[in-house]
Design a protein around this motif. Structure first.
Motif, short mmCIF file in Angstrom:
data_model
loop_
_atom_site.label_atom_id
_atom_site.label_comp_id
_atom_site.label_asym_id
_atom_site.label_seq_id
_atom_site.Cartn_x
_atom_site.Cartn_y
_atom_site.Cartn_z
N ILE A 125 12.41 3.91 13.93
CA ILE A 125 11.46 4.94 14.36
C ILE A 125 12.16 6.29 14.47
CG2 ILE A 125 10.03 5.71 16.29
CD1 ILE A 125 9.29 2.76 16.72
N ALA A 126 13.37 6.31 15.00
CA ALA A 126 14.12 7.57 15.12
C ALA A 126 14.45 8.13 13.74
CB ALA A 126 15.40 7.35 15.92
N VAL A 127 14.87 7.28 12.82
CA VAL A 127 15.18 7.73 11.47
C VAL A 127 13.91 8.23 10.78
CG1 VAL A 127 15.89 6.91 9.18
CG2 VAL A 127 17.23 6.33 11.18
N ALA A 128 12.79 7.55 11.00
CA ALA A 128 11.53 7.98 10.39
C ALA A 128 11.10 9.33 10.92
CB ALA A 128 10.45 6.93 10.65
N MET A 130 5.45 2.46 4.68
CA MET A 130 6.42 1.42 4.34
C MET A 130 7.38 1.16 5.50
SD MET A 130 7.12 2.65 0.43
CE MET A 130 8.56 1.67 0.18
N LEU A 131 7.83 2.20 6.16
CA LEU A 131 8.72 2.02 7.31
C LEU A 131 8.02 1.30 8.46
CD1 LEU A 131 10.62 5.43 7.35
CD2 LEU A 131 11.55 3.18 6.80
N ASN A 132 6.74 1.59 8.66
CA ASN A 132 5.99 0.89 9.71
C ASN A 132 5.79 -0.59 9.37
OD1 ASN A 132 5.75 2.98 11.54
ND2 ASN A 132 3.96 3.81 10.49
N ALA A 133 5.67 -0.91 8.10
CA ALA A 133 5.59 -2.32 7.70
C ALA A 133 6.91 -3.04 8.03
CB ALA A 133 5.28 -2.42 6.21
N VAL A 134 8.02 -2.36 7.79
CA VAL A 134 9.32 -2.94 8.14
C VAL A 134 9.42 -3.13 9.65
CG1 VAL A 134 11.80 -2.48 8.15
CG2 VAL A 134 10.46 -2.06 6.09
N ASN A 135 8.95 -2.16 10.42
CA ASN A 135 8.97 -2.27 11.88
C ASN A 135 8.15 -3.46 12.35
OD1 ASN A 135 10.62 -0.10 12.28
ND2 ASN A 135 8.96 1.35 12.60
N LEU A 136 6.99 -3.66 11.74
CA LEU A 136 6.14 -4.80 12.11
C LEU A 136 6.86 -6.11 11.83
CD1 LEU A 136 3.39 -5.83 13.09
CD2 LEU A 136 2.60 -5.68 10.73
N ASN A 137 7.54 -6.20 10.71
CA ASN A 137 8.31 -7.41 10.40
C ASN A 137 9.45 -7.62 11.39
OD1 ASN A 137 7.24 -8.93 8.32
ND2 ASN A 137 8.15 -7.65 6.73
N LEU A 138 10.14 -6.56 11.74
CA LEU A 138 11.26 -6.69 12.68
C LEU A 138 10.78 -7.22 14.03
CD1 LEU A 138 13.29 -3.44 11.94
CD2 LEU A 138 14.05 -5.79 11.59
N VAL A 139 9.70 -6.67 14.54
CA VAL A 139 9.19 -7.11 15.84
C VAL A 139 8.64 -8.53 15.74
CG1 VAL A 139 7.44 -6.67 17.59
CG2 VAL A 139 8.78 -4.79 16.67
N ALA A 140 7.94 -8.85 14.67
CA ALA A 140 7.36 -10.19 14.52
C ALA A 140 8.45 -11.26 14.46
CB ALA A 140 6.49 -10.25 13.27
N THR A 200 0.84 -1.20 0.00
CA THR A 200 0.00 0.00 0.00
C THR A 200 0.88 1.26 0.00
OG1 THR A 200 -1.70 -1.19 1.22
CG2 THR A 200 -1.85 1.21 1.21
N GLY A 201 1.93 1.24 0.80
CA GLY A 201 2.86 2.38 0.82
C GLY A 201 3.59 2.54 -0.50
N LEU A 202 3.99 1.44 -1.11
CA LEU A 202 4.67 1.50 -2.40
C LEU A 202 3.75 2.06 -3.48
CD1 LEU A 202 7.30 0.79 -3.89
CD2 LEU A 202 6.29 -1.45 -4.39
N ILE A 236 3.16 15.56 0.32
CA ILE A 236 2.77 15.15 1.67
C ILE A 236 2.29 13.70 1.66
CG2 ILE A 236 1.21 15.62 3.59
CD1 ILE A 236 3.25 17.80 3.24
N LEU A 237 1.49 13.33 0.67
CA LEU A 237 1.00 11.95 0.59
C LEU A 237 2.13 10.98 0.29
CD1 LEU A 237 -2.38 12.50 -1.27
CD2 LEU A 237 -1.99 12.06 1.15
N VAL A 238 3.13 11.42 -0.46
CA VAL A 238 4.29 10.57 -0.73
C VAL A 238 5.05 10.33 0.58
CG1 VAL A 238 6.53 10.47 -1.91
CG2 VAL A 238 4.50 11.21 -3.14
N LEU A 239 5.23 11.37 1.40
CA LEU A 239 5.89 11.20 2.69
C LEU A 239 5.10 10.26 3.60
CD1 LEU A 239 7.16 14.80 3.44
CD2 LEU A 239 8.53 12.79 2.93
N MET A 240 3.77 10.38 3.58
CA MET A 240 2.94 9.48 4.39
C MET A 240 3.08 8.04 3.92
SD MET A 240 -0.47 11.82 4.91
CE MET A 240 -1.43 10.44 5.46
N SER A 241 3.20 7.84 2.62
CA SER A 241 3.36 6.49 2.09
C SER A 241 4.71 5.90 2.48
CB SER A 241 3.21 6.52 0.57
OG SER A 241 1.92 6.95 0.21
N VAL A 242 5.74 6.72 2.51
CA VAL A 242 7.06 6.25 2.96
C VAL A 242 6.99 5.83 4.42
CG1 VAL A 242 9.43 6.97 3.40
CG2 VAL A 242 8.35 7.52 1.23
#
Length: 136
Positions: A67-70, A37-47, A16-18, A28-34
Motif C-alpha cells: 500500500i505504501a509503495v502504491a 492489480m496491486l489491490n488484487a495482490v493485496n487481497l491475495n496476501l491477506v487471504a 481486469t487491471g492487466l 491516468i487509466l493505465v495508472l488506475m489499472s496498475v
C-alpha cells in the motif's frame, strides 16, 4: 470461508487491471489499472495470511508495504503525467511514444543540417582565401 472465493476475486481483479494496462491509451487509466492489480495482490496476501493462520501476520505486514509503495507510485506517476500533459497537451500513451521518437529523429536531422552548414561555411572561407590571394 474457503480460500477459493478471495483467490478467484483477486484473479478477476488482476485480469481486469492487466486488460486496462494493455488496452487503454490514457495514462491516468493505465495508472488506475496498475492500482487495481496491486489491490488484487493485496487481497491475495491477506487471504493467504488468514488461511495459513500465520502468527506473525506476514501477509498483512507485506500488504502495508504494498500500500505504501502504491501510494508513492500514484503520487509520482500523477506528477509525471501532469507535467507531460502541460508540456505536450495530451496524456495519450501512443502519442507520447511517437513524439519521443520524432524528437529523436528531429534532433538527428538538426545535427546533420548543422554539419552541412559548417561544411558549406568552410568551403566559402577557402574560396574567399583563394580570391584574396589572387587579388594580392
Amino acid at each position: 470461508m474457503h480460500l477459493a472465493y478471495p483467490a478467484v476475486l483477486a484473479a478477476l481483479l488482476f485480469c481486469t487491471g492487466l486488460y486496462g494496462v494493455l488496452a487503454r491509451r490514457n495514462a491516468i487509466l493505465v495508472l488506475m489499472s496498475v492500482e487495481l492489480m496491486l489491490n488484487a495482490v493485496n487481497l491475495n496476501l491477506v487471504a493467504f495470511d488468514v488461511w495459513l493462520r500465520d502468527t506473525l501476520h506476514a501477509g498483512q505486514a507485506l500488504t502495508l508495504f504494498v500500500i505504501a509503495v502504491a501510494a508513492a507510485e500514484i503520487g509520482i506517476g500523477l506528477a509525471i503525467v501532469l507535467m507531460v500533459y502541460r508540456d505536450r497537451g495530451t496524456s495519450d500513451v501512443d502519442r507520447l511514444r511517437d513524439s519521443v521518437e520524432s524528437d529523436a529523429t528531429d534532433d538527428a536531422a538538426a545535427e546533420s543540417v548543422a554539419a552541412e552548414a559548417e561544411a558549406e561555411a568552410a568551403v566559402r572561407a577557402k574560396a574567399r582565401a583563394k580570391k584574396a590571394e589572387a587579388t594580392a
